[in-house]
Write an enzyme that holds these catalytic residues in place. Structure first.
Site: not given
Lengths: 296, 296
Positions: A170, A238
């Site tokens: 990811k 983030k």
């Protein structure tokens, strides 16, 4: 299957709904009970705590904010760990640090509880259409057993490796995607600085050696100047904190990712947290104003 | 059509051959006559100078190195400008500075000679298979007249705008493509630093939001470690000098492109000039050694 679901945001709502639709016995818990109201109407059971949810579930899926949120859900006094029976499985689909994923997996393993990290790519649209790409870390046998559940949520399920490997994939996905957004922004900014029609440049480049999903989707948003749809830039911001912490911990030199992170910082400072990340082009325009109006 | 062709490198050879195959009356000139030997055998006429080539051609196509090479071909005493009759057209398919394209176009216009900048994307493979993407700057009427010639060479012909606009689009293409190569390299480097199978990561990411032609083609080269095929990195290194000169001249801030250019500099210093640009990953590996052997 008796499934518990926590994390009823934009994406989680759609995912939980697909699980009910597929005939699973779904229970939910949420910080604010109101978030669960629609799903409870549609047949989901309400649980008073993560522990209660875990106690009645063979499988718990979490889809929340970041590492700290997942750790809290698991480890708090009324958390998942306090409720799980041996043999249950926790599948975390949030985007968290690979190291956190490994630590949680190890803690669960000691108690005979399974773990998969299974972060996704595809955003709210992929969740709604059940076409998410799911990158899985953990035991292959656990994934094989849960494959039918994953197939309710996504269309590309890939086992990457051991616990944490899903999160590494990811991180790779986000690095490549946001770098492509920034590179597209810089290219279209340069085209505008030359007085060239940016819509035509984008069209010419799609399908060629510079072609990508990013140029297709985010490139269109840069041309139109519409940054209201898509994925909030704050989420990528983030992710980049995670990626740069990984780079720091492992001693991995990531010069482009670092520079992309700085542009995301600037976008946050401009108030772009809830704009689509295609708004990275406005950071360049703020530095050196350009007129991107096009004739197409 | 009576066509002259200059620039018989890897790509130019294939392009000239397609033009002969399509029935055009082709003439060639080259710095070293030997470069033209094969094409002359196949029916091309040999000219003693660019001026002689221009004098017998309705259309001259050049596919050479950079801005200085094209300027020299046009302006030298026995150059194209000395030979062209009014009504002829020069189509330059090299990658040169937009400003050079504009200057040459203006000089030709004064003498009634046409100009198109028509740089390409697709590399030697695209030239061989006549599937080049062609980005065209200049008069739309000139392009319309030459469309059948372009269709012999490429499969995507897009008119971007005025003279120089084709080169701007090419610069955009290279910025996005090489940034995607570097971002893919950093992602796979991070995966390897985590001990994760990089082949599986690449597979998982293709087709998702990070999917691109670059991840497909160059990503595979990074996984296999085979950098012998593809496009010489020195050509992209040259392109980045052009791009950063444009950024400097226009006052366009291009932070990611600048950082990518530094990684290309490092690849040149490592002796990677004739490796495929996927070898950018070896710059990271040289800084922080990683084992990228995979199980797939």
């Amino acid at each position: 299957m008796k499934i518990g679901f926590i994390g009823l945001g934009d994406m989680g709502q759609s995912m939980a709904r697909h699980l009910i639709g597929a005939g699973h016995d779904l229970a939910v818990w949420a910080r604010r009970e109101a978030s669960a109201a629609a799903l409870v109407t549609e047949g989901a059971a309400w649980c008073a705590s993560p522990a209660e949810l875990a106690a009645r579930s063979e499988l718990v899926i979490t889809m929340v904010g970041g590492s700290a949120d997942v750790e809290d859900l698991v480890l708090r006094s009324d958390g998942l760990l306090a409720g799980f029976a041996a043999g249950a499985v926790h599948v975390d689909m949030s985007t968290i640090a690979p190291a956190t994923a490994r630590q949680l997996a190890a803690g669960y393993a000691e108690r005979g509880i399974g773990w998969l990290d299974a972060p996704v790519s595809g955003g709210p649209k992929g969740a709604l259409e059940a076409t998410l790409a799911i990158m899985v870390g953990g035991e292959a046998t656990t994934l094989a057993r849960l494959q039918p559940v994953f197939e309710v949520l996504g269309s590309r399920i890939v086992h990457i490796g051991e616990s944490g490997a899903g999160q590494v994939a990811k991180a790779c996905n986000q690095m490549i995607m946001v770098a492509a957004i920034e590179a597209s922004a810089e290219a279209l900014h340069l085209a505008a600085a030359n007085g060239v029609d940016v819509a035509k440049v984008r069209t010419a480049l799609m399908g060629g050696s510079a072609g990508s999903r990013v140029l297709e989707v985010m490139g269109e948003r840069m041309v139109s100047g519409d940054f209201d749809k898509g994925v909030d830039a704050r989420l990528h911001h983030k992710d980049f904190a995670l990626i740069m912490a990984e780079a720091h911990a492992l001693g991995a030199p990531l010069p482009i990712a670092a520079a992309v992170g700085q542009q995301l910082n600037a976008l946050m400072a401009r108030g772009g947290a809830r704009q689509d990340t295609a708004a990275l082009i406005t950071v360049l325009d703020a530095m050196a104003p350009q007129d991107r109006r096009t004739t197409e």
